[in-house]
Design a protein around this motif. Structure first.
Motif, PDB file in Angstrom:
ATOM      1  N   ILE A  53       0.862  -1.171   0.000  1.00 11.95           N
ATOM      2  CA  ILE A  53       0.000   0.000   0.000  1.00 11.95           C
ATOM      3  C   ILE A  53       0.897   1.219   0.000  1.00 11.95           C
ATOM      4  O   ILE A  53       1.842   1.312   0.796  1.00 11.95           O
ATOM      5  CB  ILE A  53      -0.978  -0.032   1.201  1.00 11.95           C
ATOM      6  CG1 ILE A  53      -2.010   1.078   1.117  1.00 11.95           C
ATOM      7  CG2 ILE A  53      -0.256  -0.034   2.539  1.00 11.95           C
ATOM      8  CD1 ILE A  53      -3.191   0.861   2.058  1.00 11.95           C
ATOM      9  N   ASP A  54       0.633   2.143  -0.908  1.00 15.00           N
ATOM     10  CA  ASP A  54       1.535   3.275  -1.036  1.00 15.00           C
ATOM     11  C   ASP A  54       1.037   4.458  -0.219  1.00 15.00           C
ATOM     12  O   ASP A  54       0.031   4.374   0.486  1.00 15.00           O
ATOM     13  CB  ASP A  54       1.753   3.618  -2.510  1.00 15.00           C
ATOM     14  CG  ASP A  54       0.524   4.196  -3.184  1.00 15.00           C
ATOM     15  OD1 ASP A  54       0.491   4.201  -4.419  1.00 15.00           O
ATOM     16  OD2 ASP A  54      -0.417   4.641  -2.480  1.00 15.00           O
ATOM     17  N   VAL A  55       1.765   5.565  -0.313  1.00 11.91           N
ATOM     18  CA  VAL A  55       1.475   6.707   0.547  1.00 11.91           C
ATOM     19  C   VAL A  55       0.093   7.300   0.269  1.00 11.91           C
ATOM     20  O   VAL A  55      -0.522   7.883   1.160  1.00 11.91           O
ATOM     21  CB  VAL A  55       2.557   7.798   0.412  1.00 11.91           C
ATOM     22  CG1 VAL A  55       3.899   7.256   0.894  1.00 11.91           C
ATOM     23  CG2 VAL A  55       2.660   8.295  -1.012  1.00 11.91           C
ATOM     24  N   GLY A  56      -0.379   7.118  -0.957  1.00 16.81           N
ATOM     25  CA  GLY A  56      -1.702   7.636  -1.301  1.00 16.81           C
ATOM     26  C   GLY A  56      -2.823   6.674  -1.005  1.00 16.81           C
ATOM     27  O   GLY A  56      -4.000   6.996  -1.204  1.00 16.81           O
ATOM     28  N   CYS A 107       6.613   3.209  -4.593  1.00 19.00           N
ATOM     29  CA  CYS A 107       6.780   2.149  -3.608  1.00 19.00           C
ATOM     30  C   CYS A 107       7.105   0.883  -4.391  1.00 19.00           C
ATOM     31  O   CYS A 107       6.269   0.422  -5.183  1.00 19.00           O
ATOM     32  CB  CYS A 107       5.511   1.930  -2.785  1.00 19.00           C
ATOM     33  SG  CYS A 107       5.083   3.302  -1.694  1.00 19.00           S
ATOM     34  N   SER A 108       8.248   0.333  -4.151  1.00 17.83           N
ATOM     35  CA  SER A 108       8.692  -0.810  -4.931  1.00 17.83           C
ATOM     36  C   SER A 108       7.953  -2.085  -4.568  1.00 17.83           C
ATOM     37  O   SER A 108       7.519  -2.272  -3.432  1.00 17.83           O
ATOM     38  CB  SER A 108      10.190  -1.015  -4.729  1.00 17.83           C
ATOM     39  OG  SER A 108      10.633  -2.177  -5.393  1.00 17.83           O
ATOM     40  N   ALA A 109       7.843  -2.971  -5.548  1.00 20.29           N
ATOM     41  CA  ALA A 109       7.279  -4.298  -5.297  1.00 20.29           C
ATOM     42  C   ALA A 109       8.333  -5.262  -4.760  1.00 20.29           C
ATOM     43  O   ALA A 109       7.994  -6.317  -4.230  1.00 20.29           O
ATOM     44  CB  ALA A 109       6.687  -4.863  -6.584  1.00 20.29           C
ATOM     45  N   SER A 110       9.609  -4.897  -4.888  1.00 21.05           N
ATOM     46  CA  SER A 110      10.689  -5.800  -4.501  1.00 21.05           C
ATOM     47  C   SER A 110      10.955  -5.763  -3.019  1.00 21.05           C
ATOM     48  O   SER A 110      11.098  -4.684  -2.430  1.00 21.05           O
ATOM     49  CB  SER A 110      11.974  -5.431  -5.233  1.00 21.05           C
ATOM     50  OG  SER A 110      13.064  -6.171  -4.723  1.00 21.05           O
TER      51      SER A 110
END
Length: 127
Positions: A53-56, A107-110
Motif C-alpha cells: 500500500i503506497d502513501v496515497g 513504492c517498490s514491489a521488490s
C-alpha cells in the motif's frame, strides 16, 4: 528505533481465513511518507511480495492472492493489516510486514527495497 511487530498468524484448514496485523513504532518521518507491504517466504523459496500500500493508499497485489487477500492500514493506530480469505496450502509461509520511507509516489514491489522489517508470523494452511 523503528519497530514492526506482526501478529495474527496461525494454522487453518484450506478455505479458512486469517487476519494479520503489523504495528509500526518509532518511525522517524511523517507517516504520510511511508510505503508498507506484506511479504512471505516459504521454506526453500525466495521471499516474495504479497501486497503493498503506497502513501496515497493505492494497493497492489500478487496475482496469486488477488481476490482473496486485502491489505489496509489504520493510520490512527499505526497498523497495517492483511485480511486473508480462501486460504490455500500454497499460502503456507512466514509472513513479514515491511516499510520504507519515500518522498515521492514510488513504492517498490521488490522486498529488497524495504529497509524496516518485522520478525514475521507463521501461516500454515492444511488441505
Amino acid at each position: 528505533q523503528v519497530q514492526l511487530v506482526e501478529s495474527g498468524g496461525g494454522s487453518v484448514q484450506s478455505g479458512g481465513s486469517l487476519r494479520l496485523s503489523c504495528v509500526i513504532s518509532g518511525y522517524p518521518y511523517p507517516y504520510s511518507t511511508i510505503c508498507m507491504g506484506w511479504f512471505r517466504q516459504a521454506p526453500g523459496k525466495e521471499r516474495e511480495g504479497v501486497a503493498r500500500i503506497d502513501v496515497g493508499g493505492s494497493t497492489n497485489y500478487a496475482d496469486s492472492v488477488k481476490g482473496r487477500f486485502t491489505i489496509s492500514k489504520d493510520s490512527a493506530k499505526n497498523t497495517l493489516y492483511l485480511e486473508m480469505n480462501s486460504l490455500e496450502p500454497q499460502d503456507t509461509a512466514m509472513y513479514y510486514c515491511a516499510a520504507r520511507p519515500t518522498f515521492g509516489d514510488y513504492c517498490s514491489a521488490s522486498w529488497r527495497w524495504y529497509n524496516y522489517w518485522g520478525q514475521g508470523t507463521q501461516v500454515t494452511v492444511s488441505s
